[in-house]
Structures are given as structure tokens and as C-alpha cells.
Scaffold this motif. Structure first.
Motif, short mmCIF file in Angstrom:
data_model
loop_
_atom_site.label_atom_id
_atom_site.label_comp_id
_atom_site.label_asym_id
_atom_site.label_seq_id
_atom_site.Cartn_x
_atom_site.Cartn_y
_atom_site.Cartn_z
N LEU A 273 0.83 -1.21 0.00
CA LEU A 273 0.00 0.00 0.00
C LEU A 273 0.86 1.26 0.00
O LEU A 273 0.55 2.25 -0.67
N PHE A 274 1.97 1.21 0.75
CA PHE A 274 2.84 2.40 0.80
C PHE A 274 3.47 2.69 -0.55
O PHE A 274 3.42 3.82 -1.05
N PHE A 275 4.05 1.67 -1.19
CA PHE A 275 4.74 1.91 -2.45
C PHE A 275 3.77 2.22 -3.59
O PHE A 275 4.10 2.98 -4.50
N VAL A 276 2.56 1.66 -3.53
CA VAL A 276 1.53 2.05 -4.51
C VAL A 276 1.14 3.51 -4.30
O VAL A 276 0.96 4.27 -5.26
N SER A 277 1.02 3.92 -3.03
CA SER A 277 0.68 5.32 -2.75
C SER A 277 1.78 6.27 -3.23
O SER A 277 1.50 7.39 -3.65
N VAL A 278 3.03 5.81 -3.16
CA VAL A 278 4.14 6.61 -3.70
C VAL A 278 3.96 6.79 -5.21
O VAL A 278 4.10 7.89 -5.75
#
Length: 568
Positions: A273-278
């Protein structure tokens, strides 16, 4: 339901992005970021609408990621290279800060934006470096250990500097104590965790582990990481910094490996979720319009840091291939750089344009780093021929964990018995004990034991499976044996096994897993009773052994070959 729909789309997009990255032999992180670009607001098609709620979940992913990074930190593994990994890395961090700052000023950025650039490029990506070393088979080489050791120390230095960056922003906003306040809070928080947390947290995990519930243990680990992170957040620091410190506290305890192995799946899910949000914050049109500037800025930043690393390793006495490996093998910027720029954007230290420049630099470095590292060997050979020096192979340093040892996976009394016997024979060994109560017993007996599930990759790596001469499996169930063997073979394809198995389908298991030897406890007890009976009957020793060998062949091995599992 909009949030649920967005979450489902992000997970599916991350899955496909990860699969494509895997096929292309790239870090999964890149696949996640590309997935974020596709579902983000800057591209056509489906766009995620509940961005703020997704970012909240992404913050949890960052906290769990840094918690695991803290647990993986080991002073023991850095001892053989403590000078270069410690003092050398600190010097590199200071020089890279200066270099990055002046690079930012050269392109016209503000002081804070330049400082943000400097912090974000300090650290090399441990994940990408490790992947490259595994591919080339140089993980345990001296150059590999130096690169990984320095990378870990770099990661540790980034977070306090990020706190300082936020403090500098407060000074810029008119608060004269803004710079000192976060530094004081860092010192206070770390001091409390070292003095109190290092004593309380292991005791909590010890108590929970006695219950024997993996679910409760996992929930406890997550509660500790996020709970400590929340305390850090309330003190004016950050959730991720607190979670990282909590991981450092657990790193030296008996429960560190167990905690990390249990939470890895959860960490990876929230990390997605974090890297997709990036990726959702990245604008493809910005890349197209500024590709030349991004490429030039990225190459200057990565090569500048690489040159600093190369000179430092040479200055600390590491010659031959190591300076070249440090220059070319540590080019990828760390994924922690994403955390730095995300935090800086959130605190309005940088604007969206600067964020996009640095974000694209990090992604670009991860893409070009592994291919460039392949040229390390050829360049070294060419340099040796050019300067007409004798070629010296890179040595493998000694590690704190045993080498050429026996791994006893599965625990129970049998494992402790074998461990004590190996100690009498002065043979190095490591026991993997999944039962906490038996783990405590083994500790009281001063045996070399670690606590964890023997089929988990992280636990086997902690036991040094890749360097073991043989693996003895004392687990009972067929599923456990299969899991241990498959994980060990993934780590070391030529691993050798001896397995104790109580089922009648021993031949089928032996053929399925390709293991060398299955020991059947019931039959071995019978053989030993026969031996003693034959001795009591005063049959000569030579004849006794011949009779027992014949019995083994006819009643045991032949039974395996012919009947398989018919008696079940």
C-alpha cells in the motif's frame, strides 16, 4: 464502499505490478510503484478517490517496514567490518550530506529542499543490493559484507536526520527552539526505550510465547511496533521512527527472529500500500517533460555518492575489487528515500515539483543499479591487467554464526539430545525449536538454540542453513518435514538431510523429497532391542551386526520399497 473498492483495486494492481517486476527480474517495489502510477490521479482510466485513507494505511506499512529493519540490524554481524561499517559509513553520511546539499543548490532549490535531497540520497537500497549479491553469489564475500554493512548503517542514520530536517522547518517558521526540540525528543525517546523498553518488551513477548499461540504472538508484535510508534508520534517525532526504535530494541533479544518471521506477511501487505501510494503521486507527463534533467540529476547524485564510498573503502584498507564494488554496486538509492520525501512533502518542506524530481531519481537508480553492478567483475579484471598486478580473489570473512555445522530443525527432546551429543564431539550445531517451553529448557541447558518455526526462511537463515554441512529434521508431521526441506532447498539447493519419520509411507516421502536418509524411531528401537538380545544370547559381535544388517534390509528397507503406505 468507495474506500473498499479503492483498496481492492490497489491490491490487484500491486499484484499484477509485482508479477511483471518478477518476470523482468526487477525489485517488486518498482512493480508496486508502476501500479500506483496506473491507478493514480495523473493517468487515464480508474483513479483512486480515497487517497487520504489509503495514505493512512500506507503509514502503517512504513512503520512495519522500519520495525522489521530495526530487528534485522545486528551488531554481531557488523563486528568483523566495524571500522568501515561504523566510522566509514558515518564519514560517508557527512560527505554525502554536503555533496547532496550543494547539488540541490546548484539546480536552484531552497536550503531545506537541498537538505532533503541530501538526506534522501544518503542510503543505498539494501534490498536491491542484496538481490544483486544473491544473483552473483557474492553475499558472503568480503565485498558483499562491506556493502551490506555500510548500507544498514546508512539506513539507521537517515531517520534522525529526517527528524532534524523537520526541526529546521520549524526554525524557518519562526520557532527558535524548533531545531532543538526534535533532537531533544529523539534523545529522550531513545533513552527511555533503551532503559525501559529493552527490559519490558522481551518480557512481554516471553510471557505471550508461553501461551503457544502464533496469532496472539503476531498481534502482540504488531501492537508493540505500532504502539511504540504512536508514542513517538505524540512526542512530536514520527510513527515510523518509533517503530524503528522498537525494532532495534528487539534486535538483540531471543524473540527478534521469531517476531520478524511472524509479521513479514503483514508487513509486505501494508508495504504494498505504501509503495503504490508513492506511485500515485508520480506524474508520467512530468517524467516525459523533464527526463533529461531527472537522468542527469540522478546519475550525478548516485555516482557522487559511489565515488565517496569507493574512496572511503580504499582508505580503510579494503583494496582489490571492493572499491569498485562500492562504486558500482551501491548505486541504487534506498527505499527509505521514499519515506524521507513523503514526510517532507507532508510537512511542506518541499513542493510537488521537487518531490517528483527526487522520486523519479530514486526509481531510476533502482532500475539502472543492478545492470551496472554486473560490470564490477570485468572492470576489476581490466584494472588488474592495466596495472599488471596479481589478481587476488575476494575472501570470505568469518561470521559470528557457525559454519560447516549441523542444523537440527524441529526441536523436541530428540534435538536437545543430539545437541548435547554433538557438544561432546566438539561439532558445531544450531537447534531450531518451535516450542517456547522447550526453547527455554534448551537455554537452561546452555545449548545453541534459536526460537522459531523451522520451515520459515528467515529462521533457517538465522540458523545458517546456507553454510550447514547437514540438516537433521526432528519434526514429526509430514507437512512440517516437507516445509523444512523445501525452504532449505530454496536457500541451498545441495542441502543434505537426515529425517526421523514415524509414518509407514517412508519410501514415498523419501522419493518425493529426495532426501538421503529416513530414520524410523519404531524400527530403530526394535533393532536396538534385538541387538541387546543377541548380545545376551552371546552371539559373536560380527555375526550380530551381519544379522542386524540383514534384518534392516529385509524388514525395513524392502518394506519401504515394496509396500509404500499400504499399511496405513
Amino acid at each position: 464502499m468507495d474506500f473498499v473498492a479503492d483498496l481492492i483495486v490497489i491490491i490487484l494492481a500491486g499484484l499484477f505490478g509485482g508479477l511483471i517486476a518478477k518476470v523482468l527480474k526487477q525489485p517488486l517495489i518498482l512493480g508496486y510503484i508502476v501500479a500506483g502510477i496506473i491507478v493514480g490521479p495523473n493517468t487515464a482510466g480508474y483513479n483512486v478517490t480515497q487517497v487520504d485513507q489509503i495514505n493512512i494505511l500506507a503509514e502503517i506499512g512504513v512503520a512495519l517496514l522500519l520495525f522489521s529493519l530495526g530487528i534485522e540490524f545486528s551488531l554481531e554481524e557488523l563486528k568483523p567490518i566495524r571500522k568501515i561499517a561504523g566510522f566509514g559509513a558515518l564519514i560517508q553520511v557527512a560527505l554525502t550530506l554536503l555533496f547532496g546539499y550543494f547539488l540541490g543548490k546548484a539546480v536552484g532549490w531552497t536550503n531545506l529542499a537541498s537538505f532533503c535531497l541530501a538526506i534522501s540520497i544518503i542510503s543505498s537500497s539494501t534490498a536491491v543490493i542484496l538481490k544483486s549479491l544473491v544473483t552473483t553469489g557474492h553475499v558472503t564475500s568480503l565485498s558483499g559484507r562491506v556493502m551490506l554493512g555500510m548500507s544498514i548503517v546508512q539506513d539507521i542514520m537517515v531517520l534522525p536526520l529526517m527528524i532534524v530536517l523537520i526541526g529546521l522547518k520549524n526554525v524557518g517558521d519562526g520557532s527558535q527552539l524548533g531545531f532543538l526540540q526534535p533532537i531533544g525528543m529523539v534523545i529522550l525517546f531513545v533513552g527511555i526505550m533503551v532503559l525501559i523498553g529493552s527490559r519490558i518488551i522481551p518480557k512481554i513477548l516471553h510471557y505471550i510465547a508461553t501461551w503457544g499461540s502464533q496469532e496472539i504472538f503476531l498481534l502482540t508484535v504488531v501492537a508493540i511496533s505500532l504502539g511504540v510508534g504512536y508514542v513517538s508520534f505524540k512526542l512530536g517525532l514520527s510513527l515510523s521512527f518509533g517503530a524503528f526504535v522498537a525494532g532495534l530494541v528487539l534486535a538483540g533479544s531471543d524473540y527478534g527472529n521469531k517476531a520478524l518471521s511472524e509479521m513479514i506477511p503483514l508487513r509486505d501487505m501494508f508495504g504494498l500500500l505504501f509503495f503504490v501510494s508513492v506511485g500515485m503521486l508520480l506524474d508520467p507527463m512530468f517524467i516525459v517533460q523533464h527526463f533529461g534533467t531527472i537522468l542527469l540529476l540522478g546519475l550525478v547524485a548516485c555516482l557522487g555518492r559511489g565515488i565517496i564510498l569507493s574512496i572511503l573503502t580504499w582508505s580503510f584498507g579494503y583494496r582489490n575489487i571492493i572499491p569498485i564494488a562500492a562504486l558500482l554496486g551501491m548505486l541504487p538509492i534506498s527505499e527509505i528515500g521514499f519515506i524521507v520525501i513523503s514526510s517532507a512533502l507532508q510537512h511542506q518542506i518541499i513542493d510537488k515539483e521537487v518531490y517528483s524530481y527526487i522520486l523519479n531519481m530514486i526509481v531510476l537508480s533502482m532500475l539502472i543499479g543492478p545492470p551496472i553492478s554486473i560490470f564490477t567483475g570485468p572492470i576489476y579484471i581490466w584494472s588488474q591487467r592495466l596495472f599488471k598486478r596479481n589478481r587476488h580473489e575476494t575472501i570470505t570473512i568469518s561470521e559470528t554464526r557457525p559454519r560447516d555445522h549441523v542444523v537440527i530443525a524441529g526441536g523436541r527432546y530428540l534435538a536437545r539430545f543430539i545437541g548435547r551429543a554433538l557438544e561432546l564431539l566438539n561439532v558445531p550445531y544450531v537447534i531450531i525449536e518451535p516450542n517456547h517451553q522447550l526453547f527455554v529448557f534448551a537455554q537452561l541447558e546452555k545449548l545453541n538454540v534459536i526460537f522459531g518455526e523451522p520451515h520459515q526462511r528467515l529462521i533457517q537463515q538465522a540458523a545458517g542453513v546456507e553454510d550447514a554441512r547437514i540438516i537433521l529434521i526432528t519434526a514429526k508431521s509430514r507437512a512440517s518435514i516437507r516445509g523444512i526441506v523445501e525452504t532449505a532447498r530454496d536457500i541451498r539447493p545441495d542441502a543434505r538431510f537426515v529425517v526421523q519419520y514415524e509414518g509407514y509411507d517412508g519410501a514415498e516421502l523419501l522419493e518425493e523429497l529426495g532426501i538421503e536418509k529416513i530414520v524410523q524411531p519404531e524400527y530403530e528401537v526394535g533393532i536396538e532391542m534385538l541387538r541387546r538380545s543377541l548380545v545376551a544370547l552371546k552371539i559373536p559381535g560380527g555375526e550380530t551386526e551381519e544379522q542386524l544388517d540383514r534384518i534392516r534390509e529385509r524388514l525395513l528397507h524392502k518394506r519401504f520399497r515394496e509396500t509404500g503406505n499400504k499399511e496405513q
